[in-house]
Design a protein around this motif. Structure first.
Motif, PDB file in Angstrom:
ATOM      1  N   LEU A 140     -41.064  14.310 -14.215  1.00  0.00           N
ATOM      2  CA  LEU A 140     -41.095  13.644 -15.765  1.00  0.00           C
ATOM      3  C   LEU A 140     -42.797  13.369 -16.507  1.00  0.00           C
ATOM      4  CD1 LEU A 140     -38.265  11.876 -13.037  1.00  0.00           C
ATOM      5  CD2 LEU A 140     -37.425  13.017 -15.519  1.00  0.00           C
ATOM      6  N   GLY A 141     -43.374  13.515 -15.907  1.00  0.00           N
ATOM      7  CA  GLY A 141     -44.651  13.331 -16.636  1.00  0.00           C
ATOM      8  C   GLY A 141     -44.484  11.294 -16.515  1.00  0.00           C
ATOM      9  N   VAL A 142     -44.382  10.714 -15.641  1.00  0.00           N
ATOM     10  CA  VAL A 142     -44.869   9.166 -15.529  1.00  0.00           C
ATOM     11  C   VAL A 142     -46.021   9.041 -15.880  1.00  0.00           C
ATOM     12  CG1 VAL A 142     -44.300   6.858 -14.781  1.00  0.00           C
ATOM     13  CG2 VAL A 142     -42.458   9.015 -14.766  1.00  0.00           C
ATOM     14  N   PHE A 143     -46.584   9.461 -14.430  1.00  0.00           N
ATOM     15  CA  PHE A 143     -48.425   9.317 -14.891  1.00  0.00           C
ATOM     16  C   PHE A 143     -48.942   9.632 -15.650  1.00  0.00           C
ATOM     17  CE2 PHE A 143     -47.121  10.526 -10.650  1.00  0.00           C
ATOM     18  CZ  PHE A 143     -47.668   9.503  -9.464  1.00  0.00           C
ATOM     19  N   ARG A 145     -47.895   9.683 -18.873  1.00  0.00           N
ATOM     20  CA  ARG A 145     -47.886   8.601 -20.086  1.00  0.00           C
ATOM     21  C   ARG A 145     -48.305   7.270 -19.716  1.00  0.00           C
ATOM     22  NH1 ARG A 145     -46.748   7.957 -25.348  1.00  0.00           N
ATOM     23  NH2 ARG A 145     -45.202   6.658 -25.492  1.00  0.00           N
ATOM     24  N   TYR A 146     -47.973   7.265 -17.891  1.00  0.00           N
ATOM     25  CA  TYR A 146     -48.048   5.536 -18.110  1.00  0.00           C
ATOM     26  C   TYR A 146     -49.134   5.434 -17.403  1.00  0.00           C
ATOM     27  CZ  TYR A 146     -43.294   4.664 -20.146  1.00  0.00           C
ATOM     28  OH  TYR A 146     -42.891   5.005 -21.509  1.00  0.00           O
ATOM     29  N   GLY A 147     -49.907   6.434 -16.813  1.00  0.00           N
ATOM     30  CA  GLY A 147     -51.122   5.877 -15.624  1.00  0.00           C
ATOM     31  C   GLY A 147     -50.294   5.945 -14.619  1.00  0.00           C
ATOM     32  N   VAL A 148     -52.138   5.536 -12.894  1.00  0.00           N
ATOM     33  CA  VAL A 148     -51.496   5.843 -12.275  1.00  0.00           C
ATOM     34  C   VAL A 148     -50.862   4.671 -11.724  1.00  0.00           C
ATOM     35  CG1 VAL A 148     -53.019   5.358  -9.898  1.00  0.00           C
ATOM     36  CG2 VAL A 148     -54.076   6.536 -12.073  1.00  0.00           C
ATOM     37  N   LEU A 149     -51.099   3.187 -11.867  1.00  0.00           N
ATOM     38  CA  LEU A 149     -50.090   2.309 -10.964  1.00  0.00           C
ATOM     39  C   LEU A 149     -48.830   2.569 -11.546  1.00  0.00           C
ATOM     40  CD1 LEU A 149     -49.516  -0.591  -9.526  1.00  0.00           C
ATOM     41  CD2 LEU A 149     -50.327  -2.070 -11.924  1.00  0.00           C
ATOM     42  N   VAL A 150     -47.959   2.358 -12.949  1.00  0.00           N
ATOM     43  CA  VAL A 150     -47.148   2.382 -12.972  1.00  0.00           C
ATOM     44  C   VAL A 150     -45.998   4.078 -12.515  1.00  0.00           C
ATOM     45  CG1 VAL A 150     -45.039   2.563 -15.493  1.00  0.00           C
ATOM     46  CG2 VAL A 150     -47.217   1.482 -15.508  1.00  0.00           C
ATOM     47  N   GLY A 151     -46.583   5.115 -12.071  1.00  0.00           N
ATOM     48  CA  GLY A 151     -46.459   6.033 -11.317  1.00  0.00           C
ATOM     49  C   GLY A 151     -45.881   5.977 -10.071  1.00  0.00           C
ATOM     50  N   ALA A 152     -47.111   5.122  -9.609  1.00  0.00           N
ATOM     51  CA  ALA A 152     -47.295   4.954  -8.179  1.00  0.00           C
ATOM     52  C   ALA A 152     -45.822   4.203  -7.956  1.00  0.00           C
ATOM     53  CB  ALA A 152     -48.268   4.009  -7.411  1.00  0.00           C
ATOM     54  N   GLN A 288     -39.197   7.572 -20.018  1.00  0.00           N
ATOM     55  CA  GLN A 288     -39.973   8.869 -20.140  1.00  0.00           C
ATOM     56  C   GLN A 288     -39.070  10.146 -20.360  1.00  0.00           C
ATOM     57  OE1 GLN A 288     -43.027   9.720 -20.768  1.00  0.00           O
ATOM     58  NE2 GLN A 288     -43.365  11.989 -19.716  1.00  0.00           N
ATOM     59  N   TRP A 289     -38.205  10.395 -19.450  1.00  0.00           N
ATOM     60  CA  TRP A 289     -36.441  11.174 -19.837  1.00  0.00           C
ATOM     61  C   TRP A 289     -36.500  11.248 -20.655  1.00  0.00           C
ATOM     62  CZ3 TRP A 289     -31.542  11.198 -20.663  1.00  0.00           C
ATOM     63  CH2 TRP A 289     -30.964  12.249 -20.076  1.00  0.00           C
ATOM     64  N   LEU A 290     -36.026  10.317 -21.427  1.00  0.00           N
ATOM     65  CA  LEU A 290     -36.037  10.175 -23.286  1.00  0.00           C
ATOM     66  C   LEU A 290     -36.977  10.861 -24.008  1.00  0.00           C
ATOM     67  CD1 LEU A 290     -33.535   6.870 -23.523  1.00  0.00           C
ATOM     68  CD2 LEU A 290     -32.559   9.123 -23.139  1.00  0.00           C
ATOM     69  N   ARG A 291     -38.221  10.467 -23.707  1.00  0.00           N
ATOM     70  CA  ARG A 291     -38.856  10.864 -25.039  1.00  0.00           C
ATOM     71  C   ARG A 291     -38.817  11.971 -24.415  1.00  0.00           C
ATOM     72  NH1 ARG A 291     -44.410  12.280 -23.422  1.00  0.00           N
ATOM     73  NH2 ARG A 291     -45.354  12.044 -25.618  1.00  0.00           N
ATOM     74  N   ARG A 300     -44.851  20.666 -19.771  1.00  0.00           N
ATOM     75  CA  ARG A 300     -44.096  20.247 -18.627  1.00  0.00           C
ATOM     76  C   ARG A 300     -44.462  20.698 -17.335  1.00  0.00           C
ATOM     77  NH1 ARG A 300     -41.307  18.521 -23.000  1.00  0.00           N
ATOM     78  NH2 ARG A 300     -38.960  18.525 -22.910  1.00  0.00           N
ATOM     79  N   TYR A 301     -43.708  20.322 -16.257  1.00  0.00           N
ATOM     80  CA  TYR A 301     -44.286  20.584 -14.813  1.00  0.00           C
ATOM     81  C   TYR A 301     -43.464  20.686 -14.597  1.00  0.00           C
ATOM     82  CZ  TYR A 301     -45.709  19.899  -9.604  1.00  0.00           C
ATOM     83  OH  TYR A 301     -45.771  20.125  -8.691  1.00  0.00           O
TER      84      TYR A 301
END
Length: 383
Positions: A140-143, A145-152, A288-291, A300-301
């Motif tokens: 979903l590309g969260v890391f 887009r939002y970085g290490v902490l939010v992704g974790a 992130q999914w909507l984006r 995309r991964y």
């Protein structure tokens, strides 16, 4: 290993149907058709197959794309297991028996280690489930887009959804037994200690994912590579720091409960921590999914193999839950006629829905006509 067969563990083992006095050695093999019930080998096959699949995928990622993130995640989870689990099984041998009594006992499975304490499937479930959660968040590309902490945080949330489907079923099917009067386990949420619902289902994978992305993943995203030695020490550090994180993250509940002298207060703080994780993760995952659905040019991964396994895991858990429903519905005061405690069906359904939505979001985030864009690798090494 009778000298380590404490009264608490002996009682738990007896309730599960085996004797710790005769529970094997370092490694023991059993007939899968002679276990407590048919669900035990099904669970083993499902989890161990997932661990093997995620390890193969990690090796492929490393060899074909020069991406060691999954290898660090897989073996970092194993390092975490080796640090956390043995003291829980043998508190006396580690000199902590005055502070920590036996918290639980696993039933005996086809393959067991450490005198009946550690089934092979438990070794497998750490890297398997951590990989499933991490890969969904990464797809979903969260890391990015939002970085290490939010992704974790998102990894902790997704892991929690997958894990609790299993966690609320285990005691009823005698996969393990909790010590009901151990203060560390209190308070209980149905048949599961609330500390387990929060710490082992959400906070530990959050800690692991943070360390993996911090020490390996973000560097890979920048196109850097690692030597074998660099990857080895980073993986060991990941396991150690993730273990420390598991002690630090629940401290508000631990300290709050101790100061108040109340497990109820501790439970409230645990629930508040889980609520914060949930709020942050839902916000980040949905946005992130909507984006990425709107952005045709977003990189995309994709990982259809892991998504396929995750879906199969949910199917197996749903079948196991369905077969246990008659006994569940016939339970009185949370205990079946066979004396087994039942979990929370409504919470499990909620987690099943969330896990399914996460799989669907990850699958639909990359449209069929697109070719996945992978991080560009260079020969630059990082220390």
């Amino acid at each position: 290993m009778s000298d380590l067969c404490t009264p608490t563990f002996a009682d738990l083992a007896s309730r599960l149907g085996f004797s710790c006095e005769t529970a094997g050695g370092l490694v023991e093999f059993r007939n899968p058709f002679a276990l407590e019930n048919w669900t035990l080998p099904v669970l083993e096959i499902t989890v161990i197959a997932g661990a093997v699949l995620t390890l193969i995928y990690a090796i492929v990622r490393l060899r074909r794309h020069n991406d060691p993130t999954n290898i660090a995640l897989w073996f970092g989870a194993i390092a975490y297991l080796l640090i956390i689990e043995p003291p829980l099984y043998f508190p006396g041998a580690f000199g902590i028996s005055e502070y920590v009594d036996t918290m639980f006992a696993h039933n005996v499975f086809t393959v067991d280690f450490l005198w009946g304490r550690l089934p092979l499937y438990i070794v497998a479930i750490y890297p398997m489930m951590a990989t499933v959660a991490f890969e969904i968040v990464r797809m979903l590309g969260v890391f990015r887009r939002y970085g290490v902490l939010v992704g974790a945080v998102c990894v902790g949330f997704v892991h929690h959804a997958f894990y609790e489907i299993f966690d609320h079923l285990g005691p009823q099917l005698r996969w393990w037994e909790w010590t009901l009067d151990n203060p560390i386990n209190l308070p209980f949420f149905a048949s599961v200690p609330l500390p387990s619902v929060v710490v082992f289902a959400a906070l530990w994978p959050m800690s692991l994912a943070f360390c993996v992305q911090l020490f390996v993943g973000r560097h890979v995203d920048e196109g850097r590579t690692f030597t074998g030695t660099q990857l080895l020490w980073r993986t060991i550090v990941i396991g150690v720091l993730a273990s420390l994180g598991t002690a630090v993250l629940p401290m508000p509940a631990t300290i709050g409960g101790a100061l108040a002298g109340s497990t109820t207060v501790a439970g409230f703080i645990y629930a508040a921590e889980l609520a914060v994780v949930t709020a942050v993760a839902v916000w980040a995952l949905v946005n992130q999914w909507l984006r990425i659905r709107r952005d045709d040019d977003a990189a995309r991964y994709t990982n259809p193999l892991i998504l396929g396994y995750a879906a199969a895991y949910l199917v197996v858990m749903t079948v196991l839950w369905a077969t246990s429903l008659p006994a569940y519905l016939g339970a009185v005061d949370g205990v079946t006629v066979n004396g087994d405690p039942v979990g929370s069906l409504w919470y499990t359904i909620g987690c099943l829905v969330i896990a399914g939505l996460c799989i669907g979001a990850a699958r639909t985030s990359a449209r069929p006509h697109q070719t996945p864009v992978l991080p560009t690798q260079t020969s630059t090494a990082t220390t």
